[in-house]
Design an enzyme around this catalytic site. Structure first.
Site, PDB file in Angstrom:
ATOM      1  N   HIS A  25       0.979  -0.756   0.075  1.00 11.03           N
ATOM      2  CA  HIS A  25       0.034  -0.121  -0.018  1.00 11.03           C
ATOM      3  C   HIS A  25       0.750   1.545   0.010  1.00 11.03           C
ATOM      4  O   HIS A  25       1.253   1.619   1.280  1.00 11.03           O
ATOM      5  CB  HIS A  25      -1.189  -0.164   1.610  1.00 11.03           C
ATOM      6  CG  HIS A  25      -2.081   0.951   1.463  1.00 11.03           C
ATOM      7  ND1 HIS A  25      -3.722   1.074   1.446  1.00 11.03           N
ATOM      8  CD2 HIS A  25      -1.745   2.238   1.297  1.00 11.03           C
ATOM      9  CE1 HIS A  25      -3.715   2.458   1.334  1.00 11.03           C
ATOM     10  NE2 HIS A  25      -3.280   2.821   1.155  1.00 11.03           N
ATOM     11  N   HIS A  27       1.353   5.256  -1.849  1.00  7.97           N
ATOM     12  CA  HIS A  27       0.457   6.336  -2.438  1.00  7.97           C
ATOM     13  C   HIS A  27       1.877   7.202  -2.983  1.00  7.97           C
ATOM     14  O   HIS A  27       3.061   7.796  -2.210  1.00  7.97           O
ATOM     15  CB  HIS A  27       0.119   7.656  -1.597  1.00  7.97           C
ATOM     16  CG  HIS A  27      -1.147   6.679  -1.216  1.00  7.97           C
ATOM     17  ND1 HIS A  27      -2.759   6.871  -1.561  1.00  7.97           N
ATOM     18  CD2 HIS A  27      -1.122   6.560   0.056  1.00  7.97           C
ATOM     19  CE1 HIS A  27      -3.337   6.339  -1.174  1.00  7.97           C
ATOM     20  NE2 HIS A  27      -2.868   6.059   0.096  1.00  7.97           N
ATOM     21  N   LYS A 109      -9.416  -1.295  -5.991  1.00 10.78           N
ATOM     22  CA  LYS A 109      -9.059  -0.391  -3.949  1.00 10.78           C
ATOM     23  C   LYS A 109     -10.816   0.556  -4.552  1.00 10.78           C
ATOM     24  O   LYS A 109     -11.902   1.922  -5.466  1.00 10.78           O
ATOM     25  CB  LYS A 109      -8.443   0.840  -4.144  1.00 10.78           C
ATOM     26  CG  LYS A 109      -8.178   1.749  -3.286  1.00 10.78           C
ATOM     27  CD  LYS A 109      -7.988   0.691  -1.954  1.00 10.78           C
ATOM     28  CE  LYS A 109      -7.925   1.579  -0.891  1.00 10.78           C
ATOM     29  NZ  LYS A 109      -6.891   3.094  -0.325  1.00 10.78           N
ATOM     30  N   HIS A 153     -11.177   0.415   2.251  1.00 13.99           N
ATOM     31  CA  HIS A 153     -11.244   1.603   2.737  1.00 13.99           C
ATOM     32  C   HIS A 153     -11.782   1.430   3.449  1.00 13.99           C
ATOM     33  O   HIS A 153     -13.053   1.642   3.373  1.00 13.99           O
ATOM     34  CB  HIS A 153     -11.123   3.011   2.263  1.00 13.99           C
ATOM     35  CG  HIS A 153     -10.225   3.893   2.813  1.00 13.99           C
ATOM     36  ND1 HIS A 153      -9.120   4.592   2.640  1.00 13.99           N
ATOM     37  CD2 HIS A 153     -11.063   4.526   3.700  1.00 13.99           C
ATOM     38  CE1 HIS A 153      -9.151   5.578   4.413  1.00 13.99           C
ATOM     39  NE2 HIS A 153     -10.432   5.169   4.535  1.00 13.99           N
ATOM     40  N   ASP A 281       1.355   2.531   3.420  1.00 13.61           N
ATOM     41  CA  ASP A 281       0.010   3.600   3.718  1.00 13.61           C
ATOM     42  C   ASP A 281       0.487   5.258   4.015  1.00 13.61           C
ATOM     43  O   ASP A 281       0.378   5.796   4.447  1.00 13.61           O
ATOM     44  CB  ASP A 281      -1.674   3.735   4.352  1.00 13.61           C
ATOM     45  CG  ASP A 281      -2.258   4.796   3.781  1.00 13.61           C
ATOM     46  OD1 ASP A 281      -2.387   5.091   2.342  1.00 13.61           O
ATOM     47  OD2 ASP A 281      -3.262   4.825   4.685  1.00 13.61           O
TER      48      ASP A 281
HETATM   49  C1  NCD Z   1      -4.383   9.027   1.948  1.00  9.20           C
HETATM   50  C2  NCD Z   1      -3.710  10.148   0.864  1.00  9.20           C
HETATM   51  O1  NCD Z   1      -3.012  10.740   1.008  1.00  9.20           O
HETATM   52  O2  NCD Z   1      -4.211   9.794  -0.769  1.00  9.20           O
HETATM   53  N1  NCD Z   1      -4.736   9.937   3.099  1.00  9.20           N
HETATM   54  C3  NCD Z   1      -4.329   9.095   4.437  1.00  9.20           C
HETATM   55  O3  NCD Z   1      -4.707   9.225   5.310  1.00  9.20           O
HETATM   56  N2  NCD Z   1      -4.339   7.441   4.912  1.00  9.20           N
HETATM   57  C4  NCD Z   1      -5.416   8.349   1.211  1.00  9.20           C
HETATM   58  C5  NCD Z   1      -6.562   7.365   1.989  1.00  9.20           C
HETATM   59  O4  NCD Z   1      -5.506   5.822   2.066  1.00  9.20           O
HETATM   60  O5  NCD Z   1      -6.570   6.418   2.581  1.00  9.20           O
HETATM   61 ZN    ZN Z   2      -4.220   4.941   1.381  1.00 11.98          ZN
END
Ligand code: NCD
Ligand code: ZN
Length: 341
Positions: A25, A27, A109, A153, A281
């Site tokens: 996971h 971003h 997702k 989520h 995450d």
């Molecule tokens: C994530 C993001 O900033 O893209 N933020 C987070 O707090 N985890 C989005 C997500 O995974 O919910």
């Molecule tokens: Zn995330």
């Protein structure tokens, strides 16, 4: 093999060697942010699963492949990238079919609309996931037939009936307290999805509550239902968010819970279940978006992506469980051979 070296109070080094870990996971963001993040991830992990909440969200195979290529190139060709599509009310099941033919496609997702960063295009009513004839329903069927994964989520924004969550009574249509979003999902949404799509592979992302851990204890199963844990939820709780004022850099989704929930997920981690894995995450935001009237949820941990987990597992006396958690369980669930060294 990855070697993690830390130093204790006497400054003598501690070494742990584990098979190369995978982050299920991440971003990676876009453009210059990707160029910053991807090398940090590639330094620690051989595999990274990219989230689709870009601007605009990834809803086509072409956009998905382009993002995967961007990340891979930014990592200097070092990282293997798994990709995802973003579930919307109108995601085209034919796009899902197309994606399912590709090895780099991990799954879809699910974002509840409005509950996290870049989730405005998310599903507006979770019931669409188990309502015959809707597009989300069809997409999940395609996913199930292909053996790909639904990544959740796991939060609801609205009570769908008269329910009691923890100490609070809600009636139909009430907005849920932020701490009750995951417990509501676990009690009223996850069982519906599982009941309707009974061989679909499901990943419960960033599990953050005792209710989530209890559900996973009962229903977690290799090849069917697994979960990811983040270092931020293992290492901190809401006291760290609120100490002496509101600390925006200690705020993320799912919202940091009370200490006892952190203890529950750590107890769960300590058991070393084969259906629990590393999914950080890590989510970078600009300083101005964190220190703002409406602070964005998310924290970047990619610069210490494995080190923070080593700290978390050391704290709970479970360093012997780190390798399976970080390197074996996640890839296996996604049908990928774990690294061998
Ligand atoms: C994530 C993001 O900033 O893209 N933020 C987070 O707090 N985890 C989005 C997500 O995974 O919910
Ligand atoms: Zn995330």
């Amino acid at each position: 093999i990855l070697e993690i070296i830390s130093r204790d109070m006497q400054m003598s080094p501690n070494r742990i060697r584990i098979i190369a870990p995978a982050d299920l996971h991440q971003h990676f963001r876009q453009k210059n942010r990707t160029r910053l993040i991807a090398p940090l991830v590639a330094k620690r992990f051989w595999l990274g699963l990219a989230m689709p909440n870009l601007k605009p969200p990834i809803t086509t195979t072409d956009a998905m492949n382009a993002h995967g290529k961007e990340v891979m190139e930014a990592s200097g060709g070092k990282l293997r990238v798994l990709e995802t599509l973003y579930l919307t009310d109108t995601l085209d099941p034919r796009e899902v079919e197309k994606a399912c033919k590709q090895e780099n496609f991990a799954g879809i997702k699910y974002y509840p609309a409005g509950l996290t960063t870049n989730s405005d295009a998310g599903v507006t009513d979770p019931a669409a996931l188990w309502t015959l004839g809707t597009r989300p329903f069809k997409c999940l069927q395609v996913l199930q037939d292909a053996g790909k994964v639904l990544l959740l989520h796991a939060a609801d924004g609205i009570a769908r009936k008269r329910v009691k969550i923890r100490t609070r009574l809600y009636k139909f249509g009430d907005e849920l307290d932020s701490y009750d979003q995951e417990p509501h999902f676990v009690a009223h949404t996850l069982p519906e999805i599982m009941g309707c799509h009974n061989t679909l592979k499901i990943s419960f992302e960033h599990m953050s509550t005792g209710e989530g851990a209890e559900f996973m204890e009962q229903h977690g199963k290799v090849g069917r239902l697994g979960c990811g844990l983040t270092p931020q939820h293992m290492l901190t709780d809401r006291r760290d968010t609120h100490r002496g004022g509101l600390r925006p850099h200690n705020f993320w989704f799912p919202a940091p819970q009370a200490l006892e929930h952190r203890q529950e997920i750590n107890r769960f981690a300590r058991k070393g279940h084969p259906f629990c894995w590393l999914a950080s995450d890590s989510a970078m935001h600009l300083k101005k978006d964190k220190e703002s009237v409406c602070c964005s949820g998310g924290v970047i941990t990619a610069h210490a992506g494995i080190e923070l987990y080593a700290e978390a597992f050391e704290k709970i006396g479970a360093l012997d469980k780190l390798e399976a958690f970080a390197s074996i369980n996640g890839p296996r669930f996604y049908g990928i051979k774990p690294a061998t060294s």
